[in-house]
Design a protein around this motif. Structure first.
Motif, PDB file in Angstrom:
ATOM      1  N   GLY A  19       0.825  -1.204   0.000  1.00  0.00           N
ATOM      2  CA  GLY A  19       0.000   0.000   0.000  1.00  0.00           C
ATOM      3  C   GLY A  19       0.855   1.248   0.000  1.00  0.00           C
ATOM      4  O   GLY A  19       2.069   1.193   0.240  1.00  0.00           O
ATOM      5  N   GLU A 138      -8.794   2.054 -10.824  1.00  0.00           N
ATOM      6  CA  GLU A 138      -8.850   0.625 -10.511  1.00  0.00           C
ATOM      7  C   GLU A 138      -9.074  -0.191 -11.793  1.00  0.00           C
ATOM      8  O   GLU A 138      -8.459  -1.236 -12.005  1.00  0.00           O
ATOM      9  N   SER A 149      -6.301  -3.440  -7.586  1.00  0.00           N
ATOM     10  CA  SER A 149      -5.853  -2.185  -6.984  1.00  0.00           C
ATOM     11  C   SER A 149      -7.066  -1.456  -6.449  1.00  0.00           C
ATOM     12  O   SER A 149      -8.125  -1.481  -7.053  1.00  0.00           O
ATOM     13  N   ARG A 150      -6.900  -0.826  -5.312  1.00  0.00           N
ATOM     14  CA  ARG A 150      -7.983   0.009  -4.776  1.00  0.00           C
ATOM     15  C   ARG A 150      -7.416   1.370  -4.425  1.00  0.00           C
ATOM     16  O   ARG A 150      -6.307   1.470  -3.889  1.00  0.00           O
ATOM     17  N   LEU A 165      -4.116   0.454  -2.245  1.00  0.00           N
ATOM     18  CA  LEU A 165      -3.751  -0.933  -1.942  1.00  0.00           C
ATOM     19  C   LEU A 165      -3.577  -1.635  -3.272  1.00  0.00           C
ATOM     20  O   LEU A 165      -4.350  -1.415  -4.200  1.00  0.00           O
ATOM     21  N   GLN A 166      -2.567  -2.469  -3.359  1.00  0.00           N
ATOM     22  CA  GLN A 166      -2.343  -3.162  -4.625  1.00  0.00           C
ATOM     23  C   GLN A 166      -1.833  -4.576  -4.374  1.00  0.00           C
ATOM     24  O   GLN A 166      -0.977  -4.792  -3.521  1.00  0.00           O
ATOM     25  N   TRP A 179      -6.439 -10.380   0.242  1.00  0.00           N
ATOM     26  CA  TRP A 179      -6.769  -9.187  -0.551  1.00  0.00           C
ATOM     27  C   TRP A 179      -8.177  -8.685  -0.207  1.00  0.00           C
ATOM     28  O   TRP A 179      -8.396  -7.507   0.022  1.00  0.00           O
ATOM     29  N   SER A 183      -8.733  -5.088   1.680  1.00  0.00           N
ATOM     30  CA  SER A 183      -9.431  -4.004   0.965  1.00  0.00           C
ATOM     31  C   SER A 183     -10.785  -3.703   1.606  1.00  0.00           C
ATOM     32  O   SER A 183     -11.221  -2.549   1.623  1.00  0.00           O
ATOM     33  N   SER A 187     -11.922  -0.005   3.152  1.00  0.00           N
ATOM     34  CA  SER A 187     -13.146   0.697   2.740  1.00  0.00           C
ATOM     35  C   SER A 187     -13.933   1.236   3.930  1.00  0.00           C
ATOM     36  O   SER A 187     -14.873   2.009   3.754  1.00  0.00           O
TER      37      SER A 187
END
Ligand SMILES: [Zn+2]
Length: 281
Positions: A19, A138, A149-150, A165-166, A179, A183, A187
């Motif tokens: 991240g 994304e 990705s986010r 984040l990836q 993941w 994520s 959120s």
């Protein structure tokens, strides 16, 4: 808020997810001080700057990453660039005769350009199907790099913050649970928290049950990459005859860099030097 005008990487032990956190304050106000932007545009510009900084962290070479939002409405362009050394600049173009209450992204395009210092640039284009810039970013990563990705991007006109984040390439297949968990936790971060909390507090708030490794802060600052040579390359596009007409009327060609307002002027000899083929005759 101890982490402004910097970027910071974090990773999770035993999990192939990484991240980045970014916070912009002085670099944002330096950009905004160059032009009188409407409030709604300042916010989109700040978010795009945060996004370009986050994405510059994925550069694997010396160079810069440029994000361009091209729009069909009263706002026509929002652009932000970050180099691998943390120089950031940004600009927007809009119809100044119109009252800009909001910036509609739907119907536009997001152009992502990776410009290595040496070698050819790479450009990707994704349609803007949403008013949320993060969703288009994304989509770009899922298409171009096949990586989950986010992005979370916020700006209040004074501070811009971003969180990315990836998935690492090795994790795409075998670590779906981690993941999804990481994520989902991200959120739950609220807008105010992303804009006001420092990085360790944000990461503790989200991931106190995970083994998080936080790396050194990398400073970011407003800096323009313009030069007489680059501006010269740009005015070449106008054409020799047209530039000579300007010289005949005004004695010189004057250009202000739109990013930093630095003034450049070219006399007849300097313009002629831009066109080596004309000098031979
Ligand atoms: Zn400049």
């Amino acid at each position: 808020m101890s982490n402004l005008d910097s970027m910071q990487r974090f990773t999770f032990d035993n999990t192939d997810v990484r991240g980045e956190l970014v916070g912009l304050h002085k670099s944002l106000s330096d950009v905004l001080s160059k032009h009188e932007y409407p409030e709604a545009l300042k916010i989109e510009l700040g978010k795009l700057m945060a996004a370009s900084a986050l994405m510059s962290a994925t550069l694997k070479y010396e160079g810069r990453l440029c994000l361009q939002v091209r729009l069909p409405g009263d706002v026509t362009l929002i652009q932000a660039e970050t180099t691998n050394t943390g120089d950031i600049r940004a600009i927007a173009r809009y119809d100044e005769s119109k009252k800009i209450e909001e910036v509609e992204l739907i119907g536009g395009q997001l152009v992502i350009t990776l410009e290595p210092a040496v070698g050819k640039p790479y450009q990707g284009v994704v349609p803007l199907d949403s008013n949320q810039l993060n969703e288009s970013l994304e989509y770009y990563f899922s298409q171009s790099e096949q990586l989950g990705s986010r992005f979370w991007l916020e700006c209040d006109g004074t501070v811009a913050s971003g969180f990315m984040l990836q998935q690492l390439p090795s994790s795409a297949e075998n670590d779906v649970d981690a993941w999804d968990r990481l994520s989902h936790l991200a959120s739950t971060l609220k807008r105010e928290e992303l804009l006001t909390l420092d990085n360790p507090t944000i990461l503790h708030r989200l991931y106190h049950e995970e083994e998080v490794r936080l790396y050194d802060l990398e400073p970011l600052r407003f800096a323009c990459t313009c030069s007489k040579e680059r501006i010269g390359n740009a005015i070449q596009q106008v054409g020799f005859e047209e530039l000579m007409d300007v010289i005949a009327e005004q004695g010189k060609v004057s250009v202000d860099c739109q990013f930093c307002l630095q003034h450049y002027s070219f006399n007849k000899e300097q313009v002629t030097n831009l066109f080596p083929e004309k000098k031979l005759h």
